[in-house]
Design a protein around this motif. Sequence first.
Motif, short mmCIF file in Angstrom:
data_model
loop_
_atom_site.label_atom_id
_atom_site.label_comp_id
_atom_site.label_asym_id
_atom_site.label_seq_id
_atom_site.Cartn_x
_atom_site.Cartn_y
_atom_site.Cartn_z
N LEU A 92 5.42 -1.25 -9.15
CA LEU A 92 5.85 -2.62 -8.80
C LEU A 92 5.47 -2.96 -7.36
N ALA A 93 5.71 -2.00 -6.47
CA ALA A 93 5.54 -2.26 -5.02
C ALA A 93 4.07 -2.25 -4.61
N THR A 94 3.18 -1.84 -5.52
CA THR A 94 1.75 -1.86 -5.19
C THR A 94 0.99 -2.90 -6.01
N ARG A 150 14.69 -2.03 -3.17
CA ARG A 150 14.98 -2.96 -2.07
C ARG A 150 14.10 -2.67 -0.85
N ILE A 151 13.99 -1.38 -0.49
CA ILE A 151 13.22 -1.01 0.71
C ILE A 151 11.73 -1.26 0.48
N ALA A 152 11.25 -0.91 -0.72
CA ALA A 152 9.81 -1.04 -0.98
C ALA A 152 9.39 -2.49 -1.17
N MET A 153 10.32 -3.35 -1.62
CA MET A 153 9.98 -4.77 -1.86
C MET A 153 11.02 -5.63 -1.13
N PRO A 154 10.91 -5.70 0.20
CA PRO A 154 12.01 -6.25 1.02
C PRO A 154 12.38 -7.69 0.71
N ARG A 155 11.40 -8.51 0.33
CA ARG A 155 11.71 -9.93 0.15
C ARG A 155 12.08 -10.30 -1.28
N SER A 156 11.84 -9.40 -2.22
CA SER A 156 12.08 -9.72 -3.63
C SER A 156 13.58 -9.79 -3.91
N MET A 157 13.93 -10.57 -4.92
CA MET A 157 15.30 -10.52 -5.42
C MET A 157 15.39 -9.30 -6.34
N VAL A 158 16.38 -8.47 -6.14
CA VAL A 158 16.56 -7.30 -7.02
C VAL A 158 17.74 -7.61 -7.94
N ARG A 159 17.44 -7.68 -9.24
CA ARG A 159 18.47 -8.14 -10.18
C ARG A 159 19.10 -6.97 -10.92
N LEU A 160 20.40 -6.86 -10.77
CA LEU A 160 21.19 -5.89 -11.52
C LEU A 160 21.33 -6.50 -12.91
N SER A 211 5.98 -17.93 -10.60
CA SER A 211 6.54 -16.76 -9.92
C SER A 211 6.80 -15.65 -10.94
N VAL A 212 6.65 -14.42 -10.47
CA VAL A 212 6.73 -13.27 -11.37
C VAL A 212 8.10 -12.60 -11.28
N CYS A 213 8.68 -12.34 -12.45
CA CYS A 213 9.89 -11.53 -12.57
C CYS A 213 9.47 -10.28 -13.33
N CYS A 214 9.48 -9.13 -12.68
CA CYS A 214 8.97 -7.92 -13.33
C CYS A 214 9.75 -6.71 -12.86
N GLY A 215 10.27 -5.95 -13.82
CA GLY A 215 11.02 -4.74 -13.48
C GLY A 215 11.00 -3.81 -14.66
N ASP A 274 0.83 -1.23 0.00
CA ASP A 274 0.00 0.00 0.00
C ASP A 274 0.85 1.27 0.00
N TRP A 275 2.07 1.18 -0.54
CA TRP A 275 2.93 2.36 -0.62
C TRP A 275 2.24 3.48 -1.37
N THR A 276 2.42 4.71 -0.89
CA THR A 276 1.94 5.85 -1.67
C THR A 276 3.11 6.36 -2.52
N ARG A 277 2.76 7.08 -3.56
CA ARG A 277 3.83 7.67 -4.39
C ARG A 277 4.67 8.63 -3.58
N ALA A 278 4.01 9.36 -2.66
CA ALA A 278 4.75 10.33 -1.84
C ALA A 278 5.78 9.61 -0.97
N GLU A 279 5.43 8.43 -0.49
CA GLU A 279 6.39 7.68 0.34
C GLU A 279 7.58 7.22 -0.49
#
Length: 352
Positions: free
Chosen positions: A231-233, A279-289, A208-212, A28-33
Amino acid sequence: MTVDTLTRPLAAAPAVSAAPHAGDPRTDWTRAEIAALFDLPFAELMFRAQTVHRAHHAADEVQLCTLLSIKTGGCPEDCGYCSQSATADSGLKAEKLMDVDAVLASAAAAKAAGSQRFCMGAAWRNPKDRDMAKVVAMVEGVKAMGLETCMTLGMLEAGQARALADAGLDYYNHNIDTSPENYGNVITTRTFADRLETLGHVRDAGISVCCGGIVGMGETRGDRVGFVHALATLPRHPESVPVNALVPVKGTPLGDMLAGTPMAKIDDIEFVRTVAVARIAMPRSMVRLSAGRESMSEATQALCFMAGANSIFTGDKLLTAGNAGDSADAALLAKLGVRPMTGAEPMRAAAE
Ligand code: SAM
Ligand code: DTB
Ligand code: SF4
């Protein structure tokens, strides 16, 4: 300080979680956050990203994935960044769908090189029904080798997603690429809503979803905020979030438009900020460089890992563009004291 406190931006009011289960990450992240996270002093942002990262992931592990283009070029879509679009003048020759045996040989080599996941990409708007038998055989064969399987084939119908799930497909990559409001500036042959529809079919099939997406396409900070926010919402965070830095390809609208301008390469610190906020908004996801590491310094990549990136594509080639290469990566990971990941990702482990 709790992790929950750390996932909230300084400037924002305390949030009420809309997550369905206690302990699930916020959706439920807001854009302002999200914007407030981007605005944090760099050291504060990095500290928060590191703290969130360490609460959910092993800080000394990076997942190794390998890409293969199973059907290259001649794509009917007009994605402004892509060398494989038929509308681009990139000099890339269109090829037919590869044979299953050749794909399996390539997967075996990736496994021998230490890769955990094999990602197969096709330059299609969507797979045709006549392609499905071959694609299904590729998933079955790669899975049988003990590799995780991922495919990215464009838009899927519900039945096609179910067929891929039945074959044993672990992940489907389908990127939103940028903010909803910038999408039409990058791609006109499909909509942001089309992307969400396929993501829904993938989820419903139990894949499982891979989306970025991509940063460095000349988008604004607001677009990067909108991208991470979208992504985070999502109803459930993607298990994997690839963050690509644009590889500017000559003959593509974006490559040509940005060439020779100050926007030709995303600012390194802004790229690291995007990784940290994801990383902060999606704490458990793998973040792929993902794309763009070839032209990234070791120092910037190290900052990305410290910001919470924990997955990379290895090998000399992405789909059509060059990649950092195995020996450069081995040297970098050794220098940083990082080990290849062998266990399951946190979100999948939690679901199993
Ligand atoms: N055709 C499929 C689709 O678009 O869904 C799959 C392949 S497509 C190449 C996968 C992703 O690669 C794109 O969504 C985009 O995010 C990324 N990508 C493609 N070309 C890129 C480039 N030049 N620089 C950075 N990322 C790129
Ligand atoms: C993603 O987000 N990045 C990968 C993967 N998903 C399929 C692809 C990067 C492609 C880079 C450009 C190229 O190789 O043509
Ligand atoms: Fe086609 Fe995918 Fe490239 Fe778009 S990104 S032109 S859909 S291959």
